[in-house]
Scaffold this active site. Structure first.
Site, PDB file in Angstrom:
ATOM      1  NE  ARG A  79     -31.501 -14.512  14.701  1.00  0.00           N
ATOM      2  CZ  ARG A  79     -32.407 -15.961  14.982  1.00  0.00           C
ATOM      3  NH1 ARG A  79     -33.016 -15.714  16.220  1.00  0.00           N
ATOM      4  NH2 ARG A  79     -32.714 -16.589  13.882  1.00  0.00           N
ATOM      5  CG  HIS A 123     -37.743 -17.382  12.867  1.00  0.00           C
ATOM      6  ND1 HIS A 123     -36.169 -17.009  13.455  1.00  0.00           N
ATOM      7  CD2 HIS A 123     -37.769 -17.991  12.926  1.00  0.00           C
ATOM      8  CE1 HIS A 123     -36.747 -17.848  14.538  1.00  0.00           C
ATOM      9  NE2 HIS A 123     -37.825 -18.144  14.121  1.00  0.00           N
ATOM     10  CD  GLU A 168     -34.475 -22.702  16.169  1.00  0.00           C
ATOM     11  OE1 GLU A 168     -35.689 -23.352  15.603  1.00  0.00           O
ATOM     12  OE2 GLU A 168     -33.569 -22.494  17.372  1.00  0.00           O
ATOM     13  CG  ASN A 287     -31.131 -20.104  17.698  1.00  0.00           C
ATOM     14  OD1 ASN A 287     -30.267 -19.109  17.592  1.00  0.00           O
ATOM     15  ND2 ASN A 287     -32.207 -19.903  17.134  1.00  0.00           N
ATOM     16  CE1 TYR A 289     -34.732 -21.605  23.602  1.00  0.00           C
ATOM     17  CE2 TYR A 289     -33.969 -21.811  21.330  1.00  0.00           C
ATOM     18  CZ  TYR A 289     -34.967 -21.095  21.697  1.00  0.00           C
ATOM     19  OH  TYR A 289     -34.957 -19.890  21.942  1.00  0.00           O
ATOM     20  CD  GLU A 349     -35.165 -18.633  18.299  1.00  0.00           C
ATOM     21  OE1 GLU A 349     -34.703 -19.691  19.029  1.00  0.00           O
ATOM     22  OE2 GLU A 349     -34.465 -18.283  16.883  1.00  0.00           O
TER      23      GLU A 349
HETATM   24  O1  IFM Z   1     -39.965 -19.592  18.753  1.00  0.00           O
HETATM   25  C1  IFM Z   1     -38.594 -20.912  18.552  1.00  0.00           C
HETATM   26  C2  IFM Z   1     -38.032 -20.006  17.599  1.00  0.00           C
HETATM   27  O2  IFM Z   1     -39.081 -19.890  16.650  1.00  0.00           O
HETATM   28  C3  IFM Z   1     -36.988 -20.567  16.590  1.00  0.00           C
HETATM   29  N1  IFM Z   1     -36.199 -21.286  18.293  1.00  0.00           N
HETATM   30  C4  IFM Z   1     -36.853 -22.420  19.153  1.00  0.00           C
HETATM   31  C5  IFM Z   1     -38.002 -21.321  19.582  1.00  0.00           C
HETATM   32  C6  IFM Z   1     -38.850 -21.733  20.440  1.00  0.00           C
HETATM   33  O3  IFM Z   1     -40.088 -23.117  20.679  1.00  0.00           O
END
Ligand code: IFM
Length: 434
Positions: A79, A123, A168, A287, A289, A349
């Site tokens: 990706r 992006h 995002e 995504n 985290y 992600e």
């Molecule tokens: O680096 C970023 C990415 O561009 C978008 N999602 C989170 C990642 C980590 O912060």
């Protein structure tokens, strides 16, 4: 030694993710126009140590080496994102052939190695000329985005089957337009809300353009977080959930906005907009985290919530808590909330920043635990079709410049030498057919 990963369903797609401004460099090559990130990173005080993406990983010139790294790793998909200002240097008008040529070469190099290309069309590197006309506060940007998409799919659509429209949109709205910590650096707080609607409209129009060109799979990538209420009053957490998660998932999956946000958008939402935004998706990119703890704001401020640190977990170099179970919770929660309206999911992600060295057992443990969390969600009945590590390479981490390293592959930003980390070797062995 870590136990072998559980078996994922046949056809489950493993991949790596990157983004154009974070890795490409070559900002003046072949007619590329300036983006808002060029402007922002060249403005004093905006990024750590004044870092810019001028050179980054120089992926623009070194992509054959990076494709070889992907192939040796054994992933089935890559990706990456397409830089709009390479395709349309001023954000509109006919395409810049030389800019498209780069992605043409990249797609061919991937396909030659049996790697599925999964491009993201936006992006965050908006052409500066469009920002000068209001950026995503301007409704016209949605139509410009659809035109740009048509140029890209016309050129690559014979070989690229899977597409992601936006990456995002919440982060672009919040950090770029509400808090001003990302490009374009506006500090509109709640007045940034139109950026959500215009991005979503752009997504819907682009999805239609992709479909018209025969795309097999169209998705959007949303950044989602399970929200944990802190304190007696659950309302601030519910509001945060509406802003961060539901503002972007509800309209694309259900064709509605969370009610108070729909009211706040008012006349901005014209007849037919939500039908466009709800153009059926083949998959949803997520995504993940970390979860977010939210309580009532301590002081009278512009926002009706306050995010608070989550304690009791290890943290990444960025200070983000490592909570793999949050990913299972998020995925099962999406299934509960959206039921049959939820298409298959790809984790587009997931990853962590670590100390710079190549010995990154921390990342091995992180990836191992999050992959198990995905597997748990699949076992619980969520249709997850793939998982992409953020990121293949250390790269330009936006306002943090090169200080945060997310790569399976270490990059020496002086020499641009790439060195696979322990996590790369671990994933390579995990992906080997058993
Ligand atoms: O680096 C970023 C990415 O561009 C978008 N999602 C989170 C990642 C980590 O912060």
């Amino acid at each position: 030694m870590v136990d072998p990963l559980p078996r994922f369903p046949d056809g489950f797609l493993f991949g790596c993710s990157t983004a154009s401004y974070q890795i490409e460099g070559a900002v003046h090559a072949d007619g590329r126009g300036p983006s808002i990130w060029d402007t922002f990173s060249h403005t004093d005080g905006r990024t750590r140590d004044g870092d810019t993406g001028d050179v980054a990983c120089d992926h623009y010139h070194r992509y054959p080496e990076d494709v070889a790294l992907l192939a040796d790793l054994g992933v089935g998909a890559y990706r990456f994102s397409i830089a709009w200002p390479r395709v349309q240097p001023t954000g509109s008008g006919g395409p810049n052939r030389a800019g498209l040529d780069f992605y043409d070469r990249l797609v061919d190099a991937l396909l030659e190695r049996g790697i599925t290309p999964v491009p993201t069309l936006f992006h965050w590197d908006l052409p500066q000329t469009l920002e000068d006309k209001g950026g995503w506060l301007n409704r016209d940007t949605a139509s410009y985005f659809a035109d740009y998409t048509s140029h890209v799919v016309t050129r690559l659509g014979d070989r690229v089957r899977r597409w992601i429209t936006l990456n995002e949109p919440i982060v672009h709205m919040a950090q770029g337009y509400a808090y001003g910590t990302h490009a374009p650096g506006r500090t509109l707080m709640l007045d940034a809300l139109p950026v959500a609607h215009h991005q979503l409209l752009g997504h819907g129009l682009a999805a239609r353009a992709l479909r018209a060109a025969g795309a097999a799979e169209v998705m959007i990538t949303n950044n989602c977080t399970p929200v944990r209420p802190d304190g007696d009053d659950p309302t601030p957490a519910a509001i945060y959930d509406a802003f961060h998660n539901r503002l972007f998932n509800d309209p694309v999956l259900l064709g509605t906005y969370p009610s108070f946000l729909g009211d706040a958008l008012g006349d901005l939402v014209r007849d037919g907009d939500l039908d466009i935004i709800r153009t059926p998706l083949d998959a949803l990119g997520i995504n993940y985290y970390n979860p977010t703890k939210v309580g009532a704001p301590a002081d009278e401020g512009p926002l009706p919530f306050e995010t608070r640190p989550i304690e009791g977990y290890p943290t990444t170099a960025f200070g983000w808590p490592v909570v793999p179970a949050g990913l299972t919770e998020l995925l099962t929660g999406l299934k509960e909330t959206y039921g049959s309206a939820l298409p298959p999911i790809y984790i587009t992600e997931n990853g962590c920043s670590t100390e710079p060295g190549v010995d990154d057992q921390f990342r091995v443990d992180y990836l191992d635990a999050h992959l198990r969390a995905v597997h748990d969600a699949i076992t619980a009945g969520v249709d997850v079709r793939g998982y992409f590590v953020w990121s293949l390479l250390d790269n330009f981490e936006w306002a943090e410049g090169f200080s945060q390293r997310f790569g399976l592959v270490h990059v020496d930003f002086k020499t641009l030498a790439r060195t696979p980390r322990d996590s790369y070797r671990w994933l390579q062995s995990a992906l080997r057919p058993r």
